[in-house]
Design a protein around this motif. Structure first.
Motif, PDB file in Angstrom:
ATOM      1  N   TYR A   5       0.891  -1.001   0.081  1.00 30.16           N
ATOM      2  CA  TYR A   5      -0.097  -0.157   0.082  1.00 30.16           C
ATOM      3  C   TYR A   5       0.735   1.148  -0.220  1.00 30.16           C
ATOM      4  N   GLY A   8      -0.757   8.769   0.047  1.00 28.45           N
ATOM      5  CA  GLY A   8      -0.980   9.554  -1.045  1.00 28.45           C
ATOM      6  C   GLY A   8       0.264  10.516  -1.202  1.00 28.45           C
ATOM      7  N   VAL A 129      -8.107   2.572  -5.767  1.00 22.33           N
ATOM      8  CA  VAL A 129      -7.457   2.366  -4.290  1.00 22.33           C
ATOM      9  C   VAL A 129      -8.585   2.899  -3.684  1.00 22.33           C
ATOM     10  N   CYS A 131      -8.788   4.717  -0.072  1.00 24.93           N
ATOM     11  CA  CYS A 131      -8.180   5.558   0.682  1.00 24.93           C
ATOM     12  C   CYS A 131      -8.907   5.631   2.077  1.00 24.93           C
ATOM     13  N   THR A 143     -13.326   6.867   4.433  1.00 23.84           N
ATOM     14  CA  THR A 143     -12.699   6.148   3.570  1.00 23.84           C
ATOM     15  C   THR A 143     -13.298   6.726   2.045  1.00 23.84           C
ATOM     16  N   THR A 146     -10.827   5.811  -5.288  1.00 23.80           N
ATOM     17  CA  THR A 146     -10.289   6.449  -6.492  1.00 23.80           C
ATOM     18  C   THR A 146      -9.828   5.665  -7.624  1.00 23.80           C
ATOM     19  N   PRO A 150      -3.862   9.718  -5.612  1.00 24.86           N
ATOM     20  CA  PRO A 150      -4.261  10.602  -4.452  1.00 24.86           C
ATOM     21  C   PRO A 150      -3.368  11.575  -3.980  1.00 24.86           C
ATOM     22  N   GLY A 158      -3.892  10.385   4.256  1.00 26.00           N
ATOM     23  CA  GLY A 158      -4.390   9.126   3.763  1.00 26.00           C
ATOM     24  C   GLY A 158      -3.291   7.888   3.299  1.00 26.00           C
ATOM     25  N   GLN A 159      -3.844   6.799   3.500  1.00 24.66           N
ATOM     26  CA  GLN A 159      -3.206   5.463   3.324  1.00 24.66           C
ATOM     27  C   GLN A 159      -4.019   4.792   2.146  1.00 24.66           C
ATOM     28  N   CYS A 160      -3.391   4.421   1.150  1.00 22.69           N
ATOM     29  CA  CYS A 160      -4.081   4.021  -0.181  1.00 22.69           C
ATOM     30  C   CYS A 160      -3.886   2.522  -0.361  1.00 22.69           C
ATOM     31  N   PRO A 162      -4.562  -0.585  -3.068  1.00 22.02           N
ATOM     32  CA  PRO A 162      -4.919  -0.783  -4.134  1.00 22.02           C
ATOM     33  C   PRO A 162      -5.630  -2.231  -4.741  1.00 22.02           C
ATOM     34  N   TYR A 215     -13.925  -2.576   0.930  1.00 18.33           N
ATOM     35  CA  TYR A 215     -14.295  -0.962   0.821  1.00 18.33           C
ATOM     36  C   TYR A 215     -15.805  -0.993   1.775  1.00 18.33           C
TER      37      TYR A 215
END
Length: 229
Positions: A5, A8, A129, A131, A143, A146, A150, A158-160, A162, A215
């Protein structure tokens, strides 16, 4: 669950690197890069003269209307490295929730790109991803998903996470964020897939199913309450 991960993108130069108008981003970055290169030339001339060489921090022009200095630019300047403007570095980015802007995506001019080249290695690379708010966020958990690169504060700190990961670039392309896209793989691990299939006693679950399940779960009030920090 996820093999990797990323945070951003943090530019530390949003006034130059971001804008809603692609033409403005290009113009701003061209001016800043030209100013940076001029400072490289000035510094090189002083060092070549070899007389009363000042400290770099006391020499360069800190005019905030021309550039925002940081270690990521001071170090290459001290080594005499110049940069050229790359039109292909301008790409779509999610700057704030539901707010797309154009980003100059660059190892040289973004303070931190973290693992983002493995998520979006080229401007045309397909990905999604999730976020989530990072450690230190003051506005509570949120959360968002996108398909654009980001910004770090698209969602605070933010942590993304994928859907896909792309192979790390070779040495030859490590500094070219917009080279041909490398091989793509699922970011959801085999171990996670096996766990879900065993738990639900089915074999039809896919890694993409798990991605969207995560998600959805992150939006569950019960889940948020149970695992609130």
């Amino acid at each position: 669950i996820f093999a990797n991960y990323s945070s951003g993108v943090k530019t530390n130069r949003d006034a130059w690197c971001y804008n809603a108008d692609k033409v403005v981003v290009a113009s701003n970055m061209q001016r800043m890069i030209a100013f940076y290169n001029a400072e490289v030339a000035r510094w090189a001339a002083v060092r070549a003269a070899g007389v009363d060489i000042p400290e770099l921090k006391d020499f360069i022009n800190f005019d905030p209307t021309k550039i925002s200095w940081s270690h990521t630019l001071l170090q290459p300047l001290d080594k005499g490295k110049v940069f050229t403007f790359e039109t292909s570095a301008i790409t779509a980015s999610l700057y704030r929730p539901f707010t797309q802007q154009w980003l100059y995506f660059s190892r040289a001019f973004n303070e931190g790109i973290y693992q983002m080249p493995q998520l979006f290695p080229t401007a045309a690379a397909e990905n999604r991803v999730i976020c989530v708010s990072g450690i230190g966020a003051r506005s509570g958990f949120s959360t968002l998903i996108t398909n654009f690169i980001p910004c770090l504060d698209n969602i605070e700190k933010g942590q993304c996470f994928p859907l896909y990961l792309y192979a790390k670039p070779t040495t030859a392309t490590a500094n070219d964020l917009f080279a041909a896209a490398p091989e793509r793989s699922d970011a959801i691990t085999d171990a996670a897939l096996a766990h879900f299939c065993n738990y639900y006693t089915v074999t039809t679950i896919s890694k993409e199913d798990i991605f969207y399940y995560v998600y959805g779960l992150l939006h569950s009030p019960d889940y948020r309450h149970r695992y609130a920090a």
